[in-house]
Write a protein that holds these residues in place. Structure first.
Motif, PDB file in Angstrom:
ATOM      1  N   GLN A 299       1.098  -0.746   0.280  1.00  0.00           N
ATOM      2  CA  GLN A 299       0.431   0.327   0.094  1.00  0.00           C
ATOM      3  C   GLN A 299       0.735   1.044   0.170  1.00  0.00           C
ATOM      4  O   GLN A 299       0.479   2.133  -0.218  1.00  0.00           O
ATOM      5  CB  GLN A 299      -0.940  -0.005   1.289  1.00  0.00           C
ATOM      6  CG  GLN A 299      -2.181   1.941   0.975  1.00  0.00           C
ATOM      7  CD  GLN A 299      -2.605   1.612   2.505  1.00  0.00           C
ATOM      8  OE1 GLN A 299      -3.083   0.620   3.444  1.00  0.00           O
ATOM      9  NE2 GLN A 299      -3.447   2.382   2.723  1.00  0.00           N
TER      10      GLN A 299
ATOM     11  N   ASN B 118      -1.194   3.784  -1.415  1.00  0.00           N
ATOM     12  CA  ASN B 118      -2.610   3.944  -2.473  1.00  0.00           C
ATOM     13  C   ASN B 118      -2.628   3.619  -3.705  1.00  0.00           C
ATOM     14  O   ASN B 118      -3.195   4.344  -4.794  1.00  0.00           O
ATOM     15  CB  ASN B 118      -3.739   5.077  -2.353  1.00  0.00           C
ATOM     16  CG  ASN B 118      -4.141   4.686  -1.032  1.00  0.00           C
ATOM     17  OD1 ASN B 118      -3.818   4.027   0.060  1.00  0.00           O
ATOM     18  ND2 ASN B 118      -4.200   5.703  -0.296  1.00  0.00           N
TER      19      ASN B 118
ATOM     20  N   THR C   4      -3.189  -2.199  -4.548  1.00  0.00           N
ATOM     21  CA  THR C   4      -4.351  -2.785  -3.242  1.00  0.00           C
ATOM     22  C   THR C   4      -4.577  -3.976  -2.940  1.00  0.00           C
ATOM     23  O   THR C   4      -5.600  -4.585  -3.254  1.00  0.00           O
ATOM     24  CB  THR C   4      -6.170  -1.601  -2.605  1.00  0.00           C
ATOM     25  OG1 THR C   4      -6.268  -2.016  -4.399  1.00  0.00           O
ATOM     26  CG2 THR C   4      -5.993  -0.489  -3.698  1.00  0.00           C
TER      27      THR C   4
ATOM     28  N   ARG D 234      -1.759  -3.848   3.774  1.00  0.00           N
ATOM     29  CA  ARG D 234      -2.518  -2.785   3.726  1.00  0.00           C
ATOM     30  C   ARG D 234      -1.315  -2.084   5.106  1.00  0.00           C
ATOM     31  O   ARG D 234      -1.128  -3.339   6.050  1.00  0.00           O
ATOM     32  CB  ARG D 234      -3.941  -2.853   4.515  1.00  0.00           C
ATOM     33  CG  ARG D 234      -4.226  -1.887   4.704  1.00  0.00           C
ATOM     34  CD  ARG D 234      -6.259  -2.111   5.353  1.00  0.00           C
ATOM     35  NE  ARG D 234      -6.236  -0.869   5.674  1.00  0.00           N
ATOM     36  CZ  ARG D 234      -6.554  -0.414   7.071  1.00  0.00           C
ATOM     37  NH1 ARG D 234      -5.755  -1.561   7.423  1.00  0.00           N
ATOM     38  NH2 ARG D 234      -6.756   0.816   7.416  1.00  0.00           N
TER      39      ARG D 234
END
Length: 383
Positions: free
Chosen positions: A206, A231, A234, A239
Motif C-alpha cells: 500500500q 494507494n 490495493t 495494507r
C-alpha cells in the motif's frame, strides 16, 4: 472496460405532412399571420446509444511496440483463479515461487508487465509448465498506460507478473491510469494471482518508495526527506505495509552483501516517514524486506512461504514497531528506541521448497529468528 464511442446525433426535421401543409399555406399567403397553424412539436430525442461491449484481447489492437510477443496458445483461455501474491526480491528468479504463482492461474494466460526490457520471461515462464500462454506487454508512456486494450489484456489474464526496472516508471505510467485499475481489478475483483520482482515488488505494498533514496542509513538523520507514496496497488494483506526488495544482494552484488547489507536503515526510514506523513499509526505499520534470489508467496489466508533459489541463501524480514518513536520531527534525527525494542524483526530463511512460513494475520513465523532494531539520534542498531 467500456470503450467510449462518438455520440451519434439524429437529424431533426418536420414530419412530411407538416412540411406539405406549410408549403400550401405559404402558397396561399398564409404561414405568418393569425391564421397560421401552430409549430409542429419537436421530433423525439434519438434513443441512447448502447455502450460498446468490453474490448477483448482477441479483437482489440494494442498500441505499436507494446506487444513484445506471446508464446503458447493464440486463443485466450478463461480459467478459475486462486488469489495470491509473490514478492520476489530480485536477482535470480525463484522457480518454485513462479510455479506457485502459475498454479493459481488455473492453467490460464499469464501477462508479464514491464516498462523496459524484452520478452525473456515468455519462454522461461511457459517452460515451467501449466500455462495456456505467456505474453509480455511493454508500457512506457502515459498514453499506453491508459489504453483500453492494454488494460483489458491485463484484466483478462489468469496471472500477472510485474518485471523489474524502475518503479518510478510504474508510478508514472500505471498509477491512477487504466493499467493500475486493471492490476487492482485482478487482485480485488477477479482474485487472480499477482507477483513482481525488484521494482515490480516495490510497488505492491500500500505504501511504496518511488526510487532514489540513499542505499544506507542517512535517511534516519531526517526521515521527512524520504519520499514515500501510497494507494497505488490495493492488496489486502499488504495494507499499511511497505515492500523493500534487494534487502541484501545475492549473486548480483548490486546493493550489498549478506554480511553487510545496506538497506536496514533505509527501510526503517520508510517506516518512520509512513508515521510522519502518511497517516499510519505505529501499531499498524509494517514492512516486508526480501533478499535477492528469494521470494515470499502469500496465500489468501495470509500465510507466506519463503522460497530461495536452490543453492543460494536468502531471507525475508517481517518488520513492525513495538512502540511510538520518541522523536520523529521534520529536520531532526530519528530516535526510536523503546529500550532497545523499538522494531520487532522476524527473519525467515528461504528454502527451495518454501518450508519456512510467516503468518501475516497472527504476525508470527515458523522457522524464523527474532531480532530487535532501534535508533538513537539517527543511528541504527540491530541485534
Amino acid at each position: 472496460m467500456t470503450v467510449p464511442r462518438p455520440e451519434r446525433h439524429a437529424a431533426r426535421s418536420l414530419p412530411w405532412a407538416a412540411v406539405l401543409l406549410t408549403a400550401l399555406l405559404a402558397a396561399c399567403g398564409g404561414g405568418g399571420g393569425a391564421g397560421a397553424p401552430a409549430a409542429p412539436p419537436p421530433a423525439p430525442p434519438a434513443p441512447p446509444v448502447s455502450p460498446a461491449p468490453p474490448v477483448s484481447p482477441a479483437n482489440c489492437t494494442l498500441p505499436p511496440g507494446v506487444d513484445l510477443g506471446r508464446i503458447g496458445s493464440a486463443s485466450p483461455k478463461p480459467s478459475s483463479t486462486t488469489p495470491g501474491l509473490v514478492l520476489m526480491g530480485g536477482g535470480v528468479d525463484v522457480d518454485e515461487a513462479m510455479r506457485w504463482l502459475i498454479a493459481r492461474s488455473g492453467g490460464g494466460d499469464m501477462v508479464v508487465l514491464r516498462s523496459t526490457g524484452g520478452a525473456g520471461y515468455n519462454s522461461y515462464l511457459f517452460g515451467l509448465g501449466g500455462l495456456n500462454s505467456v505474453q509480455t506487454l511493454l508500457v512506457d508512456t502515459a498514453a499506453e498506460g491508459n489504453d483500453a486494450c492494454v488494460a483489458q489484456t491485463i484484466r483478462e489474464a489468469g496471472a500477472l507478473f510485474i518485471a523489474g526496472g524502475n518503479q518510478a516508471d510504474y508510478v508514472r505510467y500505471f498509477k491512477g491510469a487504466a493499467v493500475g485499475a486493471a492490476i487492482n481489478h485482478l487482485i480485488a475483483v477477479k482474485r487472480a494471482p499477482v507477483g513482481g520482482t525488484s521494482a515490480g515488488m516495490a510497488i505492491l505494498g500500500q505504501h511504496y518508495h518511488p526510487g532514489g533514496a540513499p542505499e544506507d542509513s542517512t535517511g534516519l538523520l531526517d526521515p521527512s526527506r524520504t519520499e514515500i507514496g501510497q494507494n497505488f496497488i490495493t492488496a489486502a494483506w499488504l495494507r499499511n505495509t511497505i515492500t523493500e526488495p534487494h534487502f541484501t544482494a545475492g549473486t548480483s552484488g548490486a546493493v550489498g552483501t549478506v554480511s553487510n547489507p545496506k538497506r536496514p536503515g533505509r527501510v526503517t526510514a520508510f517506516l518512520a516517514q509512513m508515521l510522519l506523513s502518511q497517516g499510519v499509526t505505529w501499531p499498524e505499520a509494517r514492512a516486508i524486506a526480501v533478499d535477492d534470489d528469494t521470494a515470499v508467496a502469500i496465500s489468501d489466508s495470509g500465510v507466506a512461504q519463503v522460497f530461495s533459489f536452490p543453492g543460494r541463501s536468502g531471507n525475508a524480514l517481517f518488520i513492525r514497531p513495538t512502540a511510538a518513536p520518541e522523536r520523529l520531527l521534520a529536520g531532526s534525527p530519528l530516535t526510536w528506541n523503546a529500550a532497545g525494542q523499538a522494531l520487532s524483526v522476524s527473519e525467515v530463511a528461504g528454502t527451495a521448497n518454501g518450508v519456512n512460513t510467516f503468518d501475516l494475520s497472527a504476525w508470527r513465523s515458523t522457522g524464523g529468528l527474532q531480532r530487535r532494531w532501534w535508533v538513537v539520534d539517527g543511528v541504527l542498531t540491530r541485534q
